[in-house]
Enzyme design. Structure first.
Site, PDB file in Angstrom:
ATOM      1  N   SER A  71       0.831  -1.216   0.000  1.00 20.02           N
ATOM      2  CA  SER A  71       0.000   0.000   0.000  1.00 20.02           C
ATOM      3  C   SER A  71       0.858   1.255   0.000  1.00 20.02           C
ATOM      4  CB  SER A  71      -0.945   0.009   1.208  1.00 20.02           C
ATOM      5  OG  SER A  71      -1.924  -1.005   1.066  1.00 20.02           O
ATOM      6  N   CYS A 324     -21.257  -8.679   2.696  1.00 21.08           N
ATOM      7  CA  CYS A 324     -21.251  -8.966   4.126  1.00 21.08           C
ATOM      8  C   CYS A 324     -19.860  -9.210   4.673  1.00 21.08           C
ATOM      9  CB  CYS A 324     -22.145 -10.153   4.424  1.00 21.08           C
ATOM     10  SG  CYS A 324     -23.856  -9.662   4.508  1.00 21.08           S
TER      11      CYS A 324
END
Lengths: 395, 131
Positions: A71, A324
């Protein structure tokens, strides 16, 4: 049976990586910036690690910047490319719809700062069309950033071709190669790459460490200001144990790459063949141009989180692009980008295999998935309507 | 801490009252597949008592557990009492749900109410006065 089938999320550290790491915590713990022997030994070790990593991707050691992971490398590469472009009045960046959030969210930030972002389509097979990149590049394009291999559906982009297009047009080219490095051949020179991000824990190294390759002449912007570490490009005392373990893990992955690739590809193909027997299911992403260990399916009439929980009960660790599992209401942006509708995208399953997978384990994955999908469908009102013909099957 | 309580996992792994009722007196379906949750409730009502209840659910672990718990909470109860079932009661009976999963208990409440509305629509004489 216990099977860890989420190697795209993270991998178990290799024995080699652990054994390499420990002495730099117990004995070689000096600060590489210190002038006494203990410090200088640590500095020499870092130089060795840098050379090892550079050799694996055919770069020069001076072109490797150690970071905290993929990242950070993505952020630094993109912000650097953007800043370089802005100096020349270029504020257009090209990427794709299914990048990792480390890329997409950085681009969102730049968009708010006045950059124009074009996200290329990745089509039903999860592949960028080089012709579309060619058409998208403009006079004011500062940077192209396209992932080497997708983290969810494993599709491998025609990086060499995309890089060549960027070279020809004089545009900087960055690739998020977090899923590729250590798993498939990566050669920054042959692949025409200007910047590349990599993360150690995806190839059996430790978490919290990675690197950014930046071609000589590419001026990086700092994310972290402070000391003069990394030639002033990234402040903060180097993570010596982590970096040493990363280099050892990458060397090992690279030395065994062809062997691992052949074994994983065979296991992957066996798994795909087995899961394809489940009615109204579909493989996500191109059948051939995909990572050796990546299998990603959608199953109609079921929801991914239930599937994961029941597989976990059977000893299987896997992941899903269901809403979910993400804490949001939308399913995976990757599955939506390849044209899966919401209803189907909720019922996705990613199995990313490890190099030690056996045929017996693959068969267990197939059998377990079949059982759980059938069970969940047995009381799914969505499946009932599909089977009754009230709603048409999509897959 | 685990994502779900042991109660949620128990109702998810061993859901009670799963299935359909052929000659149901009331059927309610709520949610949509686009959002990832659909619940369908079937009621058998005799003498103003919920004699039997079954459910079918497409959804995550907490959606399945909430459906299962909701059926347990109303089975054998007077219809008027079943009508009062709240999502809070479902969530509490499950020893709590993560915040972002509370909508699953809301769906369970709504599914029961939709099934009871269906029952009243088919049996207007049973509908309590004043409503």
């Amino acid at each position: 049976m216990r099977i860890y089938a989420d190697n795209a999320a993270t991998t178990k550290m290799s024995r080699t990586a652990i054994d390499t790491m420990i002495p730099y915590m117990e004995e070689g713990y000096g600060n590489p910036s210190s002038l006494y022997v203990l410090g200088q030994q640590a500095k020499e070790a870092l130089d060795e690690a840098r050379a090892t990593i550079a050799a694996v991707i055919n770069a020069d050691p001076s072109e490797i910047l150690f970071t905290s992971g993929g990242s950070e490398a993505d952020n630094q590469a993109i912000l650097s490319g953007a800043a370089l472009g802005a100096k020349k009045g270029k504020k257009h960046i090209i990427s794709t719809k299914f990048e990792h959030h480390a890329v997409l969210h950085t681009l969102n930030k730049l968009e708010k700062e006045g950059y124009e972002i074009t996200l290329l389509d990745v089509h039903e097979n999860g592949l960028v069309d080089p012709e579309e990149l060619k058409e998208a590049i403009r006079e004011d394009t500062a940077l192209v950033t396209i992932m080497f291999a997708n983290n969810e559906i494993g599709t491998i982009q025609p990086i060499r071709e995309l890089g060549a297009i960027c070279r020809e047009k004089g545009v900087l080219f960055h690739t998020d190669a977090v899923q590729a490095v250590g798993h498939i051949p990566v050669d920054v020179k042959a692949d025409n790459i200007d910047m590349l991000s990599s993360s150690a824990h995806k190839y059996h190294g430790p978490k919290g460490v990675g690197f950014l390759y930046f071609k000589k002449g590419v001026r990086l912007q700092n994310l972290i200001e402070g000391g003069a570490q990394e030639k002033g490009r990234r402040a903060g005392t180097e993570n010596v144990p982590g970096i040493m373990a990363m280099a050892a893990a990458l060397k090992e992955a690279s030395d065994n790459l062809e062997k691992n690739r052949a074994h994983l590809t065979a296991a992957r193909d066996r798994l795909i063949a087995g899961l394809s027997e489940i009615p109204h299911s579909a493989l996500n992403g191109d059948r051939e141009k995909r990572l050796p260990g990546n299998v990603n399916f959608c199953f109609e009439g079921i929801e991914g989180e239930s599937l994961l929980l029941l597989l976990d009960d059977k000893g299987i660790s896997a992941s899903s692009g269901s809403a979910c599992t993400s804490g949001s209401l939308d399913p995976s942006h990757v599955l939506l980008a390849i044209g899966r509708v919401h209803d189907v995208a909720h019922g996705s399953l990613r199995l990313s295999l490890g190099e030690d997978i056996t045929d017996e384990e693959v068969d267990y994955l197939i059998q377990s998935t079949k059982e759980v999908v059938e069970y969940l469908r047995s009381f799914s009102p969505v499946w009932r309507d599909l089977e009754a013909g009230k709603t048409p099957h999509i897959l | 801490m685990a994502l779900y309580s042991e109660k949620v996992m128990d109702h998810f792994r061993n859901p009670r009252n799963v299935g359909t009722i052929e000659d149901a007196d009331g059927i309610g379906e709520v949610g949509n597949a686009k959002c990832g949750d659909i619940m369908k409730m079937y009621l058998k009502i005799e003498d103003d008592i919920v004699k039997d209840v079954k459910f079918e659910t497409f959804g995550c672990g907490s959606a399945i557990a909430s459906s299962s718990m909701a059926t347990e909470l109303i089975k054998g109860k007077p219809v008027a009492e079943a009508m009062q079932l709240t999502n809070k009661a479902v969530a509490e009976a499950l020893d709590g749900l993560p915040d972002y999963k509370m909508h699953c208990s809301v769906l369970a409440e709504e599914a029961i109410q939709a099934a009871l509305e269906d029952y009243y629509a088919k049996n207007p004489d049973k509908k309590p006065a004043g409503e």
